[in-house]
Motif scaffolding. Structure first.
Motif, short mmCIF file in Angstrom:
data_model
loop_
_atom_site.label_atom_id
_atom_site.label_comp_id
_atom_site.label_asym_id
_atom_site.label_seq_id
_atom_site.Cartn_x
_atom_site.Cartn_y
_atom_site.Cartn_z
N ALA A 59 -75.14 -1.50 -79.04
CA ALA A 59 -76.10 -1.64 -77.95
C ALA A 59 -76.23 -3.09 -77.52
O ALA A 59 -75.69 -4.01 -78.16
CB ALA A 59 -77.46 -1.10 -78.39
N ASN A 60 -76.92 -3.31 -76.42
CA ASN A 60 -77.21 -4.67 -75.94
C ASN A 60 -78.59 -5.11 -76.42
O ASN A 60 -79.56 -4.33 -76.36
CB ASN A 60 -77.17 -4.73 -74.42
CG ASN A 60 -75.77 -4.58 -73.87
OD1 ASN A 60 -74.81 -5.02 -74.51
ND2 ASN A 60 -75.63 -3.98 -72.72
N ARG A 61 -78.63 -6.34 -76.89
CA ARG A 61 -79.93 -6.91 -77.28
C ARG A 61 -80.76 -7.20 -76.04
O ARG A 61 -81.97 -7.05 -76.03
CB ARG A 61 -79.69 -8.19 -78.09
CG ARG A 61 -80.93 -8.80 -78.68
CD ARG A 61 -80.57 -9.96 -79.59
NE ARG A 61 -79.74 -9.53 -80.71
CZ ARG A 61 -79.17 -10.36 -81.57
NH1 ARG A 61 -79.29 -11.66 -81.40
NH2 ARG A 61 -78.45 -9.90 -82.57
N GLU A 62 -80.08 -7.64 -74.98
CA GLU A 62 -80.72 -7.87 -73.68
C GLU A 62 -79.82 -7.28 -72.61
O GLU A 62 -78.59 -7.45 -72.66
CB GLU A 62 -80.93 -9.36 -73.41
CG GLU A 62 -81.93 -10.03 -74.34
CD GLU A 62 -82.12 -11.50 -74.00
OE1 GLU A 62 -81.76 -11.91 -72.88
OE2 GLU A 62 -82.60 -12.25 -74.86
N GLU A 63 -80.41 -6.57 -71.66
CA GLU A 63 -79.63 -5.97 -70.59
C GLU A 63 -79.40 -6.96 -69.46
O GLU A 63 -80.14 -7.93 -69.29
CB GLU A 63 -80.36 -4.72 -70.05
CG GLU A 63 -80.52 -3.60 -71.08
CD GLU A 63 -79.19 -3.07 -71.58
OE1 GLU A 63 -78.21 -3.10 -70.81
OE2 GLU A 63 -79.13 -2.61 -72.75
N ALA A 64 -78.35 -6.69 -68.67
CA ALA A 64 -78.04 -7.54 -67.52
C ALA A 64 -79.13 -7.35 -66.45
O ALA A 64 -79.79 -6.31 -66.39
CB ALA A 64 -76.67 -7.17 -66.95
N VAL B 89 -76.58 -9.17 -73.29
CA VAL B 89 -76.33 -9.83 -74.57
C VAL B 89 -76.16 -8.75 -75.63
O VAL B 89 -77.12 -8.04 -75.96
CB VAL B 89 -77.50 -10.77 -74.95
CG1 VAL B 89 -77.22 -11.43 -76.30
CG2 VAL B 89 -77.73 -11.80 -73.88
N PRO B 90 -74.96 -8.56 -76.18
CA PRO B 90 -74.75 -7.51 -77.19
C PRO B 90 -75.41 -7.87 -78.51
O PRO B 90 -75.63 -9.04 -78.82
CB PRO B 90 -73.23 -7.46 -77.32
CG PRO B 90 -72.77 -8.83 -76.93
CD PRO B 90 -73.72 -9.29 -75.87
N VAL B 91 -75.73 -6.83 -79.29
CA VAL B 91 -76.30 -7.05 -80.62
C VAL B 91 -75.31 -7.84 -81.48
O VAL B 91 -75.69 -8.76 -82.19
CB VAL B 91 -76.64 -5.69 -81.28
CG1 VAL B 91 -77.02 -5.89 -82.74
CG2 VAL B 91 -77.78 -5.02 -80.52
N LEU B 92 -74.03 -7.47 -81.38
CA LEU B 92 -72.99 -8.18 -82.13
C LEU B 92 -71.90 -8.65 -81.18
O LEU B 92 -71.45 -7.89 -80.33
CB LEU B 92 -72.35 -7.26 -83.18
CG LEU B 92 -73.04 -7.12 -84.53
CD1 LEU B 92 -72.21 -6.23 -85.44
CD2 LEU B 92 -73.24 -8.46 -85.19
N SER B 93 -71.51 -9.90 -81.31
CA SER B 93 -70.39 -10.45 -80.55
C SER B 93 -69.25 -10.75 -81.52
O SER B 93 -69.45 -11.44 -82.52
CB SER B 93 -70.81 -11.73 -79.81
OG SER B 93 -71.69 -11.42 -78.75
#
Length: 482
Positions: free
Chosen positions: A209-214, A263-267
């Motif tokens: 999942a994304n930690r923050e959405e676009a 911003v993805p949870v894991l990059s």
């Protein structure tokens, strides 16, 4: 009482080991011992010795201690109250970290004195675990942490590691040297809340999942690029990086800009070893040429690019290149120098500049394209700029007049051919001020506006042609009308 043979043997042995020179000094003590034995004092002496030995043995194995009891259950036995206090503090710290609150119930533990086997005394760490096991809201096993946030739980460390490996797999190739995460990721055997997900699919969904959405913004009238950047707390270069296809000074109403990336949870950060060919641009050597105007040039020798073999380490974040480190380069094909002649002659005033100004200052009443005029529909090849009768029409750029006269529907027409071959047309004039063959400079008056030819009012019809093909003048004109 009978004297045990072992004691007799010991006595005999003791005697036999005493050197002759010391016997006189020991004989009195030995005689007293014989006297005591003779008076039946041996049982008392032996009992005291056995008690002393027993007490010594017990003191080596057992010690006074404190039993830690909670609701009738012994959680552990500790050597000192400080061990319990240290464990209690660790428990409360762990509860606050994991559950966000401490527990008063665990503080109700009672301590009672006891005698305990030294080998069975609990350390503060062991007592901490025993106390935490009493908390129903906790579970213990392998916990997956991302930046110290618990995101997954499993009884198997391998299950959690497999999920992490699954995250990396799409970004790895046969050339991948390393694959890591930009965030701090760890798997630890620990306590965590019961609410920490343990289902692999649920944990996988959290990891992907994304930690923050676009976020996006739609341009409205009056917006400027700099104001939008400031509104969303961005530097202008950051906003440009988010929107590489957008021209900052040409925003359109309704245009959608990205103002925040997801911003993805894991990059996933991967490093790859890459070997590839790269073009070496041909070096340029300039020579002066007094037959050319300053600013003009011509190629004397074309030259050619070279080829080099490059070995590099390339760093990617989620598959997007972020850095490149060149390890080595080997030239495969040498580049050949390109020789360019540069003009040294001062250009005349009438030389073309390559830029185009508006021929008149007025309102555009018709643009390039299909239109209907005087009852008939046709293609309009330029701009109609309305101006008062007799307004001076100026050369859009310097060049040579290649036509000046009457030309059908154009009426009185001037055509200027510029140094690069581009032509500009000025039509419907009331008066012509230049003749064919004249050299004119940018901004020079060449005619006066009128309504000659096929025209519905005083204006300047302006065209731009390249290789005889009509172009859109808006693509060439600079600024507003002059």
């Amino acid at each position: 009482m009978r004297i045990p043979n072992s004691l007799k043997n010991a006595s005999l042995g003791f005697k036999s080991l005493v050197p002759v020179s010391t016997r006189p000094s020991l004989s009195k003590q030995f005689m007293k011992m014989k006297e005591a034995l003779r008076h039946k004092a041996l049982p008392l002496l032996l009992t005291a010795s056995m008690i002393l030995s027993l007490f010594t043995a017990l003191s080596l194995l057992y010690t006074p201690a404190y039993a830690v009891n909670l609701e009738g259950q012994t959680l552990g036995v500790v050597a000192d109250v400080s061990v319990y206090e240290q464990a209690s503090a660790s428990v409360q710290e762990a509860l606050v970290r994991v559950l966000g609150a401490s527990s008063e119930e665990l503080d109700a533990a009672e301590l009672s004195m006891t005698i305990a086997d030294k080998d069975e005394l609990a350390t503060s760490e062991e007592l901490t675990d025993s106390m935490l096991e009493q908390v129903d809201e906790l579970q213990r096993g392998y916990v997956l942490y991302i930046d110290e946030e618990a995101v997954g739980f499993s009884a198997s460390q391998e299950t959690l590691q497999a999920l992490l490996d699954e995250m990396k797999a799409p970004y790895q190739t046969e050339n991948t040297i390393s694959a890591t995460f930009s965030e701090a990721v760890s798997i630890r055997y620990d306590y965590t809340a019961l609410s920490t997900p343990s289902d692999p699919d649920t944990v996988r969904a959290k990891l992907t999942a994304n930690r923050e959405e676009a976020a996006t913004y739609t341009v409205v009238q009056g917006d400027t690029f700099s104001e939008i950047a400031e509104r969303f707390a961005l530097w202008q270069n950051e906003l440009r990086d988010l929107n590489p296809s957008v021209t900052p000074d040409q925003l359109s109403i309704g245009e959608v800009l990205i103002v925040k990336q997801a911003v993805p949870v894991l990059s996933v950060i991967t490093v790859e070893n890459s070997i590839y060919e790269e073009e070496i641009p041909a070096p340029i050597e300039y020579v002066d040429d007094n037959t050319l105007y300053i600013g003009d040039s011509r190629v004397v020798k074309s030259g050619s690019a070279g080829i080099t073999n490059v070995e590099a380490e390339i760093t990617y974040q989620n598959g997007v290149e972020k850095a490149r480190s060149i390890l080595s380069t080997t030239t495969k094909v040498e580049a050949i120098t390109r020789i360019v002649a540069r003009g040294t002659q001062k250009p005349p005033k009438t030389a073309s500049k390559g830029t185009y100004i508006w021929p008149v200052n007025g309102k555009v009443t018709s643009t390039t394209g299909k239109r209907t005029l005087l009852g008939s529909t046709g293609y309009h090849s330029g701009l109609d700029i309305a101006v008062p009768y007799g307004t001076e029409v100026k050369a859009s750029d310097g060049g040579t007049v290649t036509f000046s006269g009457w030309k059908g529907n154009y009426g009185n027409l001037v055509i200027i051919t510029h140094d690069n071959g581009t032509q500009t047309y000025y039509a419907h004039n009331s008066e012509l001020l230049v003749s064919k063959g004249d050299k004119v400079y940018q901004g020079q008056a060449i005619a006066k506006a009128g309504s000659t030819g096929r025209s519905t009012g005083s204006h300047c019809h302006f065209e731009v042609r390249v290789n005889g093909k009509t172009m859109n003048p808006y693509d060439y004109l600079q600024g507003e009308t002059i």
